[in-house]
Design an enzyme around this catalytic site. Structure first.
Site, PDB file in Angstrom:
ATOM      1  N   ASP A  22       0.850  -1.185   0.000  1.00 35.49           N
ATOM      2  CA  ASP A  22       0.000   0.000   0.000  1.00 35.49           C
ATOM      3  C   ASP A  22       0.888   1.237   0.000  1.00 35.49           C
ATOM      4  O   ASP A  22       1.631   1.481   0.967  1.00 35.49           O
ATOM      5  CB  ASP A  22      -0.907  -0.018   1.232  1.00 35.49           C
ATOM      6  CG  ASP A  22      -1.906   1.122   1.251  1.00 35.49           C
ATOM      7  OD1 ASP A  22      -1.814   2.036   0.399  1.00 35.49           O
ATOM      8  OD2 ASP A  22      -2.788   1.114   2.136  1.00 35.49           O
ATOM      9  N   ILE A  23       0.831   2.029  -1.055  1.00 38.36           N
ATOM     10  CA  ILE A  23       1.689   3.212  -1.137  1.00 38.36           C
ATOM     11  C   ILE A  23       1.322   4.277  -0.111  1.00 38.36           C
ATOM     12  O   ILE A  23       2.115   5.187   0.147  1.00 38.36           O
ATOM     13  CB  ILE A  23       1.673   3.835  -2.546  1.00 38.36           C
ATOM     14  CG1 ILE A  23       0.261   4.292  -2.927  1.00 38.36           C
ATOM     15  CG2 ILE A  23       2.224   2.872  -3.568  1.00 38.36           C
ATOM     16  CD1 ILE A  23       0.224   5.097  -4.221  1.00 38.36           C
ATOM     17  N   ALA A  38      -8.200  18.255  -8.898  1.00 37.07           N
ATOM     18  CA  ALA A  38      -7.296  19.125  -8.158  1.00 37.07           C
ATOM     19  C   ALA A  38      -6.026  18.398  -7.748  1.00 37.07           C
ATOM     20  O   ALA A  38      -4.920  18.939  -7.843  1.00 37.07           O
ATOM     21  CB  ALA A  38      -8.007  19.666  -6.918  1.00 37.07           C
ATOM     22  N   ILE A  67      -9.544   7.144 -21.162  1.00 30.32           N
ATOM     23  CA  ILE A  67      -8.793   5.919 -21.425  1.00 30.32           C
ATOM     24  C   ILE A  67      -9.611   4.731 -20.929  1.00 30.32           C
ATOM     25  O   ILE A  67     -10.248   4.794 -19.867  1.00 30.32           O
ATOM     26  CB  ILE A  67      -7.421   5.941 -20.724  1.00 30.32           C
ATOM     27  CG1 ILE A  67      -6.636   7.200 -21.084  1.00 30.32           C
ATOM     28  CG2 ILE A  67      -6.637   4.675 -21.069  1.00 30.32           C
ATOM     29  CD1 ILE A  67      -6.239   7.315 -22.539  1.00 30.32           C
ATOM     30  N   ASN A  80       1.811   6.309 -10.899  1.00 27.42           N
ATOM     31  CA  ASN A  80       0.573   6.115 -11.654  1.00 27.42           C
ATOM     32  C   ASN A  80      -0.648   5.866 -10.778  1.00 27.42           C
ATOM     33  O   ASN A  80      -1.760   6.213 -11.166  1.00 27.42           O
ATOM     34  CB  ASN A  80       0.757   4.927 -12.617  1.00 27.42           C
ATOM     35  CG  ASN A  80      -0.551   4.465 -13.206  1.00 27.42           C
ATOM     36  OD1 ASN A  80      -1.178   5.155 -14.014  1.00 27.42           O
ATOM     37  ND2 ASN A  80      -0.993   3.278 -12.794  1.00 27.42           N
ATOM     38  N   TYR A 111     -10.501  15.022  -7.444  1.00 28.43           N
ATOM     39  CA  TYR A 111      -9.623  14.213  -8.283  1.00 28.43           C
ATOM     40  C   TYR A 111      -8.833  15.119  -9.225  1.00 28.43           C
ATOM     41  O   TYR A 111      -7.606  15.004  -9.344  1.00 28.43           O
ATOM     42  CB  TYR A 111     -10.434  13.199  -9.084  1.00 28.43           C
ATOM     43  CG  TYR A 111      -9.593  12.346 -10.010  1.00 28.43           C
ATOM     44  CD1 TYR A 111      -8.978  11.193  -9.541  1.00 28.43           C
ATOM     45  CD2 TYR A 111      -9.419  12.699 -11.351  1.00 28.43           C
ATOM     46  CE1 TYR A 111      -8.198  10.403 -10.391  1.00 28.43           C
ATOM     47  CE2 TYR A 111      -8.647  11.924 -12.200  1.00 28.43           C
ATOM     48  CZ  TYR A 111      -8.037  10.783 -11.715  1.00 28.43           C
ATOM     49  OH  TYR A 111      -7.262  10.010 -12.549  1.00 28.43           O
ATOM     50  N   LYS A 113      -4.636  15.799  -9.194  1.00 31.49           N
ATOM     51  CA  LYS A 113      -3.823  15.539 -10.371  1.00 31.49           C
ATOM     52  C   LYS A 113      -3.189  16.817 -10.914  1.00 31.49           C
ATOM     53  O   LYS A 113      -2.057  16.808 -11.412  1.00 31.49           O
ATOM     54  CB  LYS A 113      -4.678  14.876 -11.451  1.00 31.49           C
ATOM     55  CG  LYS A 113      -5.078  13.444 -11.130  1.00 31.49           C
ATOM     56  CD  LYS A 113      -3.864  12.530 -11.067  1.00 31.49           C
ATOM     57  CE  LYS A 113      -4.224  11.066 -11.035  1.00 31.49           C
ATOM     58  NZ  LYS A 113      -3.044  10.172 -11.075  1.00 31.49           N
TER      59      LYS A 113
END
Length: 261
Positions: free
Chosen positions: A71-72, A164, A195, A98, A162, A166
């Protein structure tokens, strides 16, 4: 001098395989990126939370892709991930930030907890993972590629947090490019548009909501189609390649022209 060429290793090999760390590698863009790097001879550490999807990613080339279920956002996650990569391959040349999550919440429904959870994955984790990777990337004169979103350059009604988070990664990309250039590290970003990935499947959106979002995306995409994860992976590969050694600080839209409409 090409500052992105890996230095010689202790065994005298002047061009050892590069080691690439990709987060969110269990599906979608992360999976396509891990496989694309492996196909070009790199060693890849594919990071994600779930073992089964990572195993599917690694099945493409088990000799070159190492799945790492971690888990990052965990307190010791960034250091443990970088340590695992270096212990496995002895170096780190490319970091691809990513991993991201999308939720169904909006400005009227965000709570402190839900806001923190989304930003923890989409913004804070890339910062801390990059920080942990810096010593290894300085040694290899490596590359950082952040995966952001072209929507952040326009607006995403109903999913502003989301966009904001990114968009903040876009700003970090430019700032890190200047800050890390003296250390031989390049930093770039790709900003995907619509995508075909399963990210929305895990967000809580109903099929009807997903269809409405997709229609909105297509209505704002001049090329009139949804992109493939491989389209984004190709762009990441190019930005991270030694041939791109004079490119840094760029945020590359991969969105079928959406950002210019």
């Amino acid at each position: 001098m090409d500052t992105n060429t890996p230095p010689s290793n202790p065994n005298g090999n002047p061009n050892p395989p590069r080691t690439v760390l990709v987060t969110g590698a269990g599906t979608g863009i992360g999976r396509a990126t891990a496989r694309a790097f492996a196909a070009r001879g790199a060693h890849v550490v594919a990071v994600g939370r779930r073992e089964a999807p990572l195993a599917e990613t690694a099945a493409y080339d088990e000799a070159r892709i190492t799945p790492l279920a971690m888990d990052i956002t965990a307190e010791d996650g960034p250091e443990a991930i970088v340590r695992a990569a270096r212990e496995r391959y002895g170096r780190l040349d490319v970091l691809v930030n990513n991993a991201a999550i999308v939720t169904t919440e909006s400005l009227r429904t965000y709570t402190r907890g839900s806001a923190h959870a989304q930003l923890a994955t989409n913004l804070v984790a890339p910062v801390l993972l990059t920080q942990a990777a810096l010593p290894a990337l300085e040694e290899s004169r490596g590359v950082i590629v952040n995966v952001t979103t072209s929507v952040g350059q326009r607006g995403w009604p109903g999913n502003s947090l989301y966009a904001a988070g990114k968009t903040a990664l876009d700003a970090l990309t430019r700032s890190w490019a200047v800050e890390l250039a003296p250390h031989g590290i390049r930093v770039a970003a790709v900003a995907p548009g619509a995508i075909e990935t399963p990210i929305a499947d895990h967000s809580g959106y109903t099929p009807e909501q997903r269809a409405a979002i997709r229609k909105w995306q297509l209505d704002h995409t001049p090329l009139g189609r949804v992109g493939r994860p491989e389209d984004v992976a190709w762009s990441i590969i190019q930005l991270a390649s030694p041939q791109a050694s004079f490119i840094t600080g760029v945020v590359l839209p991969v969105d079928g022209g959406a950002v210019v409409t």
